[in-house]
Structure formats: C-alpha cells, structure tokens
Design an enzyme around this catalytic site. Structure first.
Site, PDB file in Angstrom:
ATOM      1  N   ASP A  32      -7.705 -55.331  26.445  1.00 10.56           N
ATOM      2  CA  ASP A  32      -8.989 -55.009  25.691  1.00 10.56           C
ATOM      3  C   ASP A  32      -9.883 -56.217  25.535  1.00 10.56           C
ATOM      4  OD1 ASP A  32      -7.810 -52.512  25.594  1.00 10.56           O
ATOM      5  OD2 ASP A  32      -7.203 -52.757  23.418  1.00 10.56           O
ATOM      6  N   LYS A  76       1.581 -55.049  36.966  1.00 15.13           N
ATOM      7  CA  LYS A  76       2.526 -53.805  36.819  1.00 15.13           C
ATOM      8  C   LYS A  76       1.638 -52.159  37.341  1.00 15.13           C
ATOM      9  CE  LYS A  76       5.603 -51.086  33.938  1.00 15.13           C
ATOM     10  NZ  LYS A  76       4.994 -49.875  33.710  1.00 15.13           N
ATOM     11  N   GLU A  77       0.462 -52.568  36.685  1.00 16.10           N
ATOM     12  CA  GLU A  77      -0.409 -51.247  37.207  1.00 16.10           C
ATOM     13  C   GLU A  77      -0.728 -51.215  38.725  1.00 16.10           C
ATOM     14  OE1 GLU A  77      -2.398 -50.812  32.793  1.00 16.10           O
ATOM     15  OE2 GLU A  77      -3.237 -52.135  34.294  1.00 16.10           O
TER      16      GLU A  77
END
Length: 324
Positions: A274, A206-207
């Site tokens: 992360d 998406k990014e």
C-alpha cells in the site's frame, strides 16, 4: 539530487489522488504469551491492548494523507456498525469519503490479528467476497466520474473482495483515459483482463507468477517472460513488480530495470505494498518520472517495514532516509 527535488516539488504542489478499492478494518490485539493452553497445544495470549485502523484501500488513502496529499476514497462497506466505524475513521483521517457506499447484502471486512511479543499468533478474517450488483456498480461509477476529473492520479486498490468488477474497472479506466488521467493498479486474482488499458500494474512476485502461470520467477529471463504475458493481456504501459528482499523491477514491453531493496531492518511487511503504490502515485502527481517515483517508493517501503502493523511515512522521513 533526489531528496532536494522531492523537497522542492513537494513545496510547490499538493497532489490530489483518487483511491478506488476494497476498504476494511485492521483490528490488532496485543498481548503476552508465556504459557500453552491446557485445552489445546496453542499459546494463551494475555491481552494488554488493542486497536483498529483502516486497512485495504483505506490504508492506501491513509498513506497518501501522511505524505501530505489530498485524497478521495470510493469503496463499499457493510451496512453495519463496523461500516460506520470505517466511515468515522476515514473522516478522522481527513479522507474524503462521500463515495463510500453501504451494501445491505454484505458485512464489512475485518481482519483481526493477535500478536504476542511482536509476533503474529493468528489472523481471523470476517468478510463477504461476492461481487457488488449492477445497480451499485453503476452508482459507484457515477459517483467517481467527477472525482476522476478532479484528481491528478487514480489508484485501483484491488483486494478481491467484490468491489472492482470487470465492468467497473473497465468503465473507470476508459473514463480516466478519456480525461488524460493515469490509472495505477494494485492487482489481485489471476485474471488481469479487467485492468486492460491502465497506465501501470503493480503485482508482487507471487501475484505475477499466479497470473502469468510461470512458476519460480527467480531470474530476469522468467521475469521478462511473465511480464510479457501481462503486457499482451492488458496492453498496460508499465509493470512494477515488487520482489521482496530483491527490491522492485520496472518493466515496459521493451525494457527491464531492477532497483535494489533499501531496507536494513524488517519487522512486518503488512501494508508495505500500500505504501509503495501510494508513494508512486504521489510522486508521479508531483511530476517525477516513473523511475524516480519507484526509487522514492523503495525508500518509503524501507521505512514502514521497520514497524509492526500497517504503518505510514512522511516526505520528511523519506528525505532523511534517502540522505542517510
């Protein structure tokens, strides 16, 4: 064999990783929801327990300590009680946080998630998104310079909360490059120009779509086209794109390789990115090449998404996952 190499290298070295990025509190409220409210068509959650854990860049740092690494964190929090709570949690986790600054102009970021029967009902965010001022920007850069010199790898964990300004990112990347230290980026926002010169950028699908302005990245042709936009704008050496159920792609300006997903069960993807960036950095610091580091990060992600909320894993768990 990958697991044997991981075990051997892990016994030989303790990586030191510097994480610079937006830190926050993840507040979880757990309960049961067996009826609807008479006031509105929403569930009534009967609270059973709650917890607060470190999130954002703090979760990246926490993942590194769980793997067995030494970690320093540079960040900014509000000059409030939640900021003190963040500092205390970091200390309890043995995360070096002398470069955690407190800003009177902002409140600490808190994300409250309400869960009933392991399903998230609602998330409530309290945060300020304005950029830090130039004085604080300079103070943070001066504080991280000796940390950059001491670290094996630097991670910029950008949650777009105002810490990682264009100038601060460029100063850090330039200083790290002059000290022959790799900078890995977990990006946010649509303008990646502030990451110019970094060793690696790790967007999700998406990014990548948002920053490249290429929609529906669902095949290698579109993936390649989107990646080329980033390579042109940032001159980064590598892109690692997480593709959810399809795994992850490792790209250079000349190549593209897709690693299949390792997960068999998915309960919560919170914090999985992360774990990926932390594990990649840890393995690169141990001496693995990027392909191997991404393979191991893929296994680490497969472990943490089996748990509800931001979770961590260990080298021992990863080795067991690889050998299964």
């Amino acid at each position: 064999m990958l697991s044997k190499k991981l075990s051997d290298l892990n016994q030989q070295k303790t990586p030191h990783i510097l994480v610079i990025g937006d830190v926050m509190l993840d507040h979880y409220i757990f309960g049961n929801a067996n009826r609807l409210s008479p006031e509105a068509p929403v569930p009534v959650v009967n609270v059973k327990n709650e917890s607060k854990i470190i999130g954002g860049a703090g979760n990246v740092a926490n993942n590194i300590t769980a793997l067995g690494g030494k970690v320093s964190l540079a960040s900014v929090a509000g000059a409030d009680d939640f900021g003190k709570e963040i500092k205390n949690i970091l200390q309890d986790k043995n995360i070096h946080s002398d470069a955690l600054f407190f800003d009177n102009s902002r409140s600490s970021t808190i994300k409250t998630r309400v869960l009933a029967s392991n399903h998230q009902i609602v998330r409530i965010d309290r945060e300020n998104l304005h950029e830090i001022n130039s004085l604080l920007e300079q103070q943070i850069f001066e504080a991280v310079k000796p940390l950059i010199s001491d670290a094996d790898i630097i991670i910029l964990s950008d949650y777009n909360k105002g810490l990682l300004t264009f100038n601060l990112c460029q100063n850090i990347i330039s200083y790290a490059n002059s000290n022959y230290k790799k900078v890995l980026i977990d990006p946010k926002g649509i303008d990646y120009s502030k990451y110019k010169g970094a060793f690696l950028i790790k967007p999700n699908r998406k990014e990548l779509s948002e920053t490249s302005r290429i929609e529906n990245i669902n095949n290698q042709e579109k993936l390649r086209a989107a990646a080329d936009v980033i390579f042109k704008n940032t001159h980064t050496e590598h892109l690692v794109v997480t593709l959810s159920e399809e795994g992850m792609a490792i790209l250079t300006p000349q190549s593209c390789e897709v690693l299949p997903v390792q997960a068999t069960e998915v309960y919560d993807v919170t914090g999985a990115g992360d774990t990926v960036i932390a594990t990649m950095a840890y393995c690169l610091a141990l001496g693995f090449n990027l392909h191997e580091a991404c393979q191991i990060a893929n296994y680490a992600a497969a472990i943490v998404i089996k748990h509800v909320g931001s979770a961590t894993t260990s080298i021992e768990e990863i080795i067991s996952e690889i050998e299964d």
